[in-house]
Design an enzyme around this catalytic site. Structure first.
Site, mmCIF file in Angstrom:
data_model
loop_
_atom_site.group_PDB
_atom_site.id
_atom_site.type_symbol
_atom_site.label_atom_id
_atom_site.label_comp_id
_atom_site.label_asym_id
_atom_site.label_seq_id
_atom_site.Cartn_x
_atom_site.Cartn_y
_atom_site.Cartn_z
ATOM 1 N N SER A 136 13.917 -25.217 73.550
ATOM 2 C CA SER A 136 14.998 -24.550 74.286
ATOM 3 C C SER A 136 14.644 -24.302 75.745
ATOM 4 O O SER A 136 13.490 -24.016 76.082
ATOM 5 C CB SER A 136 15.261 -23.202 73.606
ATOM 6 O OG SER A 136 16.016 -22.375 74.438
ATOM 7 N N GLU B 226 15.248 -21.676 77.094
ATOM 8 C CA GLU B 226 14.776 -20.290 77.151
ATOM 9 C C GLU B 226 13.260 -20.232 77.399
ATOM 10 O O GLU B 226 12.732 -19.222 77.839
ATOM 11 C CB GLU B 226 15.082 -19.573 75.833
ATOM 12 C CG GLU B 226 16.437 -18.929 75.766
ATOM 13 C CD GLU B 226 16.600 -17.734 76.699
ATOM 14 O OE1 GLU B 226 15.824 -16.774 76.583
ATOM 15 O OE2 GLU B 226 17.501 -17.762 77.535
ATOM 16 N N TYR C 222 12.529 -14.394 70.966
ATOM 17 C CA TYR C 222 13.032 -15.723 70.596
ATOM 18 C C TYR C 222 12.283 -16.798 71.371
ATOM 19 O O TYR C 222 11.801 -17.788 70.790
ATOM 20 C CB TYR C 222 14.536 -15.798 70.888
ATOM 21 C CG TYR C 222 15.108 -17.200 70.854
ATOM 22 C CD1 TYR C 222 15.440 -17.805 69.647
ATOM 23 C CD2 TYR C 222 15.322 -17.924 72.037
ATOM 24 C CE1 TYR C 222 15.967 -19.097 69.617
ATOM 25 C CE2 TYR C 222 15.853 -19.208 72.013
ATOM 26 C CZ TYR C 222 16.165 -19.790 70.803
ATOM 27 O OH TYR C 222 16.675 -21.064 70.763
HETATM 28 P P1 NAP Z 1 23.087 -21.762 65.186
HETATM 29 O O1 NAP Z 1 24.515 -22.149 65.249
HETATM 30 O O2 NAP Z 1 22.708 -20.325 65.306
HETATM 31 O O3 NAP Z 1 22.504 -22.339 63.803
HETATM 32 C C1 NAP Z 1 21.250 -21.941 63.318
HETATM 33 C C2 NAP Z 1 21.037 -22.589 61.964
HETATM 34 O O4 NAP Z 1 19.751 -22.173 61.456
HETATM 35 C C3 NAP Z 1 22.076 -22.175 60.898
HETATM 36 O O5 NAP Z 1 22.363 -23.294 60.102
HETATM 37 C C4 NAP Z 1 21.315 -21.142 60.081
HETATM 38 O O6 NAP Z 1 21.783 -21.011 58.753
HETATM 39 C C5 NAP Z 1 19.931 -21.764 60.099
HETATM 40 N N1 NAP Z 1 18.876 -20.817 59.715
HETATM 41 C C6 NAP Z 1 18.708 -19.544 60.135
HETATM 42 N N2 NAP Z 1 17.654 -18.990 59.524
HETATM 43 C C7 NAP Z 1 17.137 -19.928 58.703
HETATM 44 C C8 NAP Z 1 16.072 -19.940 57.774
HETATM 45 N N3 NAP Z 1 15.306 -18.864 57.561
HETATM 46 N N4 NAP Z 1 15.828 -21.085 57.089
HETATM 47 C C9 NAP Z 1 16.618 -22.181 57.259
HETATM 48 N N5 NAP Z 1 17.649 -22.229 58.112
HETATM 49 C C10 NAP Z 1 17.916 -21.100 58.813
HETATM 50 O O7 NAP Z 1 22.243 -22.548 66.287
HETATM 51 P P2 NAP Z 1 22.636 -23.859 67.134
HETATM 52 O O8 NAP Z 1 23.318 -23.424 68.370
HETATM 53 O O9 NAP Z 1 23.241 -24.858 66.236
HETATM 54 O O10 NAP Z 1 21.188 -24.346 67.595
HETATM 55 C C11 NAP Z 1 20.413 -25.234 66.773
HETATM 56 C C12 NAP Z 1 18.951 -25.103 67.156
HETATM 57 O O11 NAP Z 1 18.783 -25.428 68.539
HETATM 58 C C13 NAP Z 1 18.362 -23.713 67.005
HETATM 59 O O12 NAP Z 1 17.011 -23.871 66.635
HETATM 60 C C14 NAP Z 1 18.450 -23.115 68.388
HETATM 61 O O13 NAP Z 1 17.480 -22.112 68.564
HETATM 62 C C15 NAP Z 1 18.176 -24.344 69.234
HETATM 63 N N6 NAP Z 1 18.786 -24.373 70.567
HETATM 64 C C16 NAP Z 1 20.113 -24.133 70.716
HETATM 65 C C17 NAP Z 1 20.683 -24.233 71.983
HETATM 66 C C18 NAP Z 1 22.143 -23.978 72.207
HETATM 67 O O14 NAP Z 1 22.540 -23.757 73.358
HETATM 68 N N7 NAP Z 1 22.976 -24.042 71.178
HETATM 69 C C19 NAP Z 1 19.875 -24.575 73.079
HETATM 70 C C20 NAP Z 1 18.528 -24.845 72.863
HETATM 71 C C21 NAP Z 1 17.987 -24.758 71.605
HETATM 72 P P3 NAP Z 1 22.970 -19.975 58.351
HETATM 73 O O15 NAP Z 1 24.257 -20.705 58.665
HETATM 74 O O16 NAP Z 1 22.750 -19.757 56.907
HETATM 75 O O17 NAP Z 1 22.787 -18.763 59.195
HETATM 76 N N1 GDD Z 2 25.652 -13.129 73.826
HETATM 77 C C1 GDD Z 2 26.122 -12.468 74.893
HETATM 78 N N2 GDD Z 2 27.073 -11.501 74.699
HETATM 79 N N3 GDD Z 2 25.641 -12.773 76.120
HETATM 80 C C2 GDD Z 2 26.154 -12.096 77.176
HETATM 81 C C3 GDD Z 2 27.141 -11.116 77.041
HETATM 82 C C4 GDD Z 2 27.609 -10.790 75.736
HETATM 83 O O1 GDD Z 2 28.466 -9.929 75.542
HETATM 84 N N4 GDD Z 2 27.450 -10.655 78.283
HETATM 85 C C5 GDD Z 2 26.694 -11.323 79.151
HETATM 86 N N5 GDD Z 2 25.894 -12.195 78.496
HETATM 87 C C6 GDD Z 2 24.886 -13.068 79.117
HETATM 88 C C7 GDD Z 2 23.499 -12.933 78.492
HETATM 89 O O2 GDD Z 2 22.832 -11.768 79.005
HETATM 90 C C8 GDD Z 2 22.859 -14.246 78.929
HETATM 91 O O3 GDD Z 2 22.309 -14.117 80.202
HETATM 92 C C9 GDD Z 2 24.038 -15.219 78.979
HETATM 93 O O4 GDD Z 2 25.229 -14.417 78.909
HETATM 94 C C10 GDD Z 2 24.055 -16.253 77.855
HETATM 95 O O5 GDD Z 2 23.902 -15.578 76.623
HETATM 96 P P1 GDD Z 2 24.103 -16.329 75.216
HETATM 97 O O6 GDD Z 2 25.409 -17.011 75.196
HETATM 98 O O7 GDD Z 2 23.806 -15.336 74.148
HETATM 99 O O8 GDD Z 2 23.020 -17.497 75.262
HETATM 100 P P2 GDD Z 2 21.474 -17.488 75.678
HETATM 101 O O9 GDD Z 2 21.364 -18.247 76.953
HETATM 102 O O10 GDD Z 2 20.871 -16.155 75.608
HETATM 103 O O11 GDD Z 2 20.830 -18.342 74.478
HETATM 104 C C11 GDD Z 2 21.430 -19.541 74.030
HETATM 105 O O12 GDD Z 2 20.940 -20.635 74.767
HETATM 106 C C12 GDD Z 2 19.545 -20.894 74.607
HETATM 107 C C13 GDD Z 2 19.200 -22.104 75.496
HETATM 108 O O13 GDD Z 2 18.950 -21.670 76.800
HETATM 109 C C14 GDD Z 2 21.143 -19.676 72.531
HETATM 110 O O14 GDD Z 2 21.902 -20.737 72.011
HETATM 111 C C15 GDD Z 2 19.664 -19.962 72.278
HETATM 112 O O15 GDD Z 2 19.468 -20.269 70.898
HETATM 113 C C16 GDD Z 2 19.270 -21.189 73.135
HETATM 114 O O16 GDD Z 2 17.899 -21.484 72.950
#
Ligand code: NAP
Ligand code: GDD
Length: 342
Positions: free
Chosen positions: A131, A133, A155
């Site tokens: 990520s 992050e 995280y």
């Molecule tokens: P998400 O929608 O939150 O999905 C997370 C998945 O992980 C869900 O299927 C969840 O299952 C499963 N999970 C949670 N705890 C688990 C456990 N103990 N054992 C097995 N599976 C488990 O996340 P996403 O946005 O699709 O992201 C996919 C991956 O990419 C994650 O690893 C996330 O950290 C990473 N990532 C995401 C982003 C982004 O912007 N979306 C960016 C960079 C990296 P349930 O449905 O049962 O909860």
């Molecule tokens: N969730 C959330 N809720 N975020 C908020 C809010 C709120 O009400 N208000 C402001 N924010 C700001 C957060 O403080 C953060 O700076 C930004 O919006 C994005 O927050 P999220 O959408 O929760 O995403 P994230 O950037 O913290 O994390 C996501 O992206 C990562 C990749 O950079 C997640 O998908 C992580 O799993 C992923 O790794």
């Protein structure tokens, strides 16, 4: 023989898009799902309707990243050619409340899976969902594969462990293992507590008269937001490369939460300033202020580039959520008052 892929996190946003992509490419797909007291397969039900048909290529197996024996059993049974480790406790704000659990699933879960691969004695290709992050309080912008990590949340610390252990298994055991360092990617399937979907769900409900206020935290944070369908394609491309490596996947543009509000409410011809209030509950103990990625390496080596831009992303999410809000309004209008028998 079709290739076999195993996906942890198949019920999540990325898992559902990836399963779709791999099925289209002719793979057999095995998803690891957690037992849940409520349905958790809403994002993949459309792929899973014909599960009783002979020849179905999508199967679900119960398992958990916290449970090594389940991972061993699944790997022994499936013997996948490719493993995509997308499972995680993926919410940054929540990771401050449950840091130990986040480390278990998001960090140690990765080494459990890597060790299970060694125990079972198979040689699959391995993708780790790393990520942006990891860059945290970024020391350089835009961020590349060479930018030092500076994690700012439990995280991100867990993801740092997962990143390095993946590199370590590549170097120590010659495993084809790669890290996709993905910047934020969203979609109409995004979890509703992440900021983009929270905004598009609320804005469309406000438009339909179902909601008055949206409570948010820091509006100044900037993120590099792309569409999830583009990003799962990058995952697959990494796994087809000649050499395993680590890649930044990003659009190269960053926007603030405020700009996302402008775009989403503006598209609905609403002024967000009349509807949004700040609730300090949503502030994080440590914030990541600015993420912007440089995906030059992925462009050159994998020939990957995103198709959906920022405006396109916002519109797709709003177009989807307005339909949901209209359905909710129709249900609310037709709901009869409950008659209580005397
Ligand atoms: P998400 O929608 O939150 O999905 C997370 C998945 O992980 C869900 O299927 C969840 O299952 C499963 N999970 C949670 N705890 C688990 C456990 N103990 N054992 C097995 N599976 C488990 O996340 P996403 O946005 O699709 O992201 C996919 C991956 O990419 C994650 O690893 C996330 O950290 C990473 N990532 C995401 C982003 C982004 O912007 N979306 C960016 C960079 C990296 P349930 O449905 O049962 O909860
Ligand atoms: N969730 C959330 N809720 N975020 C908020 C809010 C709120 O009400 N208000 C402001 N924010 C700001 C957060 O403080 C953060 O700076 C930004 O919006 C994005 O927050 P999220 O959408 O929760 O995403 P994230 O950037 O913290 O994390 C996501 O992206 C990562 C990749 O950079 C997640 O998908 C992580 O799993 C992923 O790794």
């Amino acid at each position: 023989m079709p290739k076999r892929a195993m996906i942890t996190g198949i019920t999540g946003q990325d898992g559902s898009f990836l399963a779709e992509l791999l099925l289209q490419k002719g793979y057999e797909v095995f998803g690891v799902i957690r037992r849940s007291s409520s349905f958790n397969t809403g994002r993949i039900d459309h792929l899973y309707q014909d599960r009783h048909e002979p020849g179905t290529r999508l199967r679900m197996l119960y398992g958990d990243l916290n449970d090594s024996s389940s991972l061993n059993k699944i790997l022994r049974q499936v013997e996948p050619d490719e493993i995509y480790n997308l499972g995680a406790q993926s919410h940054v704000r929540v990771s401050f409340d449950i840091p130990e659990y986040t480390a278990e699933v998001t960090g140690l879960g990765t080494v459990r899976l890597l060790e299970a691969i060694r125990d079972v004695g198979i040689r699959p290709r391995f993708y780790q969902a790393s990520s942006s992050e990891l860059y945290g309080k970024a020391v350089q912008t835009p961020q590349t594969e060479k930018t030092p990590f500076n994690p700012r949340s439990p995280y991100a610390c867990a993801k740092a462990y997962a990143y390095y252990i993946t590199v370590n298994y590549r170097e120590s055991y010659g495993l084809f293992a790669c890290n996709g360092i993905l910047f934020n990617h969203e979609s109409e399937r995004r979890g509703e507590t992440f900021v983009t979907r929270k905004i598009t769900r609320a804005a469309t409900r406000i438009k339909c008269g179902l909601l008055k206020k949206l409570y948010l935290g820091n509006l100044d944070a900037r993120r590099d937001w792309g569409h999830a369908a583009d990003y799962v394609e990058a995952m697959w491309l990494m796994m087809q490369a000649e050499i395993p490596d680590d890649y930044v996947i990003a659009t190269g543009e960053s926007h603030s939460v405020r700009e996302f509000l402008d775009a989403a409410f503006g598209y609905l011809k609403l002024d967000w300033r009349e509807h949004v209030e700040i609730d300090p509950h949503y502030f994080r103990p440590a914030e990541v202020d600015l993420l912007r990625g440089d995906a030059d390496k992925a462009r050159r080596v994998l020939r990957w580039k995103p198709k959906v831009d920022f405006e396109g992303l916002v519109r797709r999410m709003v177009d989807h959520d307005i339909k949901l809000a209209e359905q909710e309004r129709a249900v609310a209008q037709h709901r009869k008052p409950i008659e209580i028998a005397a």
